[in-house]
Scaffold this motif. Structure first.
Motif, PDB file in Angstrom:
ATOM      1  N   THR A   1      -4.682   2.971   0.467  1.00 46.16           N
ATOM      2  CA  THR A   1      -4.586   1.783   1.380  1.00 46.16           C
ATOM      3  C   THR A   1      -5.556   1.213   2.104  1.00 46.16           C
TER       4      THR A   1
ATOM      5  N   TYR B   1      -5.695  -9.007  -1.458  1.00 49.78           N
ATOM      6  CA  TYR B   1      -4.246  -9.057  -1.591  1.00 49.78           C
ATOM      7  C   TYR B   1      -3.588 -10.181  -2.209  1.00 49.78           C
TER       8      TYR B   1
ATOM      9  N   TYR C   1      -5.085  -2.604   3.328  1.00 53.81           N
ATOM     10  CA  TYR C   1      -3.799  -2.876   4.231  1.00 53.81           C
ATOM     11  C   TYR C   1      -4.228  -2.444   5.628  1.00 53.81           C
TER      12      TYR C   1
END
Ligand code: PLP
Length: 377
Positions: free
Chosen positions: A180, A261, A184
């Protein structure tokens, strides 16, 4: 042209990262421990990288330690938390990476600490109520190690909530953010993270470069002994080009997080729609509505001889994807993650994982290939 849909396994190097690394390899060959100018230049590259990584996760510079990979970072954190911080109990999940689970097995077999594995549901989501109940039941010094995003099925854990619960009950929280970080937002302060690991090759950086975040509140001893590198925490001459590449790759990924994303999610959605509208009895493993990583799509195909051959036939057709099974003692078995979520043994899982370097054409081509490979079901 080959299609690369195995980005959860590793990613291609970003061209700007390659440029940075080539320049360091060619020009900045000094040993960072040397006090002459060549050494000082190499040292300053490492310290600049440390500053950059620290600021991305809201850590202090003194809390970042470069390692050879996330496997090393995870081993160092888990084993030395037990050795140095008096941890007597580790709480984890059955879907962690093997570098966590095998470390826990090792510690438990040696009698160094108790290991509690929480339940996960059919989507791979950890049982938070159970975590709280277990923490409430005993105040023995505890480390909770739970990954942020699962590398096989893409399910994401609510780490801010988990970190908050750990804080409430005085447990330490280690988070494997390999899948991640750079994709993120992660903030070690707000997420209440005490230890964290990352690996450059998952975000378009080089292989052989990882890092550990170790909170200044918890001092652990070195895992590898030798010289005084990494402030005595990780001996061995530093991989200067790898570290420079890691920082550069993380800076680029973080700066482009939202656009990457959106692009990757669109590719995933197109792929899913393509599969679901052209193939029969397709299922998806892991969370699909919420709390999933856009770059991982774990597809479960119906049983049959064609399904068994899919990964190999995709490879022959020029498409790299990953099988959801592992060969144990000569028998193909579902991975530990698929077993933990109760994936049906007779179905065949393939993980397709994307990056911002993939294109819509690649998705369309792969769906077409899969259609022809499975049409005699
Ligand atoms: N943790 C997770 C979630 C991973 O996906 C991986 C690699 O696949 C690792 C840890 C290990 O990372 P490394 O290859 O840097 O040792």
């Amino acid at each position: 042209m080959r299609i690369y849909f195995d980005n959860a396994s590793t990613t291609p190097l970003h061209p700007d990262v390659l440029e940075t690394m080539c320049s360091v390899l060619a020009e900045d060959y000094g040993n960072p421990s040397s006090i002459h100018q060549h050494g000082r230049k190499a040292r300053s590259i490492i310290e600049q990288a440390r500053k950059s990584v620290a600021s991305i996760i809201q850590a202090s510079i003194s809390e970042i330690f470069f390692t050879s990979c996330a496997t090393e970072a995870n081993n160092m954190i888990i084993k030395n938390c037990v050795q140095d911080l008096g941890i007597k109990r580790i709480i984890s999940t059955p879907t962690e990476h093997h570098c966590i689970l095998h470390s826990l097995d090792y510690l438990s077999k040696k009698g160094r600490c108790e290991v509690i594995i929480l339940d996960v549901d059919a989507f791979g989501l950890v049982n938070i109520n159970q975590l709280e109940t277990v923490l409430q039941a005993s105040s023995v010094p505890t480390l909770v190690t739970i990954m942020h995003g699962n590398n096989e099925i893409g399910t994401m854990a609510p780490i801010r909530i988990i970190g908050g619960i750990c804080r409430q009950y005085g447990a330490l929280f280690h988070c494997d953010t390999v899948q991640t970080i750079g994709k993120y937002p992660i903030n070690v302060q707000d997420d209440h993270i005490d230890f964290l690991s990352g690996s450059a090759h998952k975000f378009h950086g080089p292989k052989g470069a990882g890092f550990a975040f170790i909170s200044n509140e918890h001092i652990i001893s070195p895992y590898i002994h030798g010289g005084a590198q990494e402030r005595n925490m990780r001996a061995g001459t530093e991989n200067v080009a790898g570290i420079a590449g890691l920082a550069k790759a993380l800076e680029i990924s973080t700066a482009n997080m939202e656009t990457n994303y959106a692009k990757i999610l669109a590719l995933r959605n197109k792929f899913k729609t393509g599969l679901s509208t052209t193939l029969d009895d397709i299922k998806y493993n892991g969370n699909q509505d919420d709390n999933f990583m856009a770059h991982v799509l774990s597809v479960s195909f119906p049983p049959g001889p064609k399904a068994e051959m899919l990964v190999m036939n995709l490879d022959i057709a020029g498409i790299s994807a990953s099988s959801g099974s592992a060969c144990t003692s000569g028998i193909e078995e579902d991975s530990h993650v698929l077993q933990a979520i109760g994936h049906r043994k007779d179905r065949k899982t393939i993980r397709f994982s994307f990056s911002a370097f993939n294109t819509e054409e690649e998705v369309i081509m792969t769906v077409e290939k899969l259609k022809s490979m499975t049409k005699y079901h």
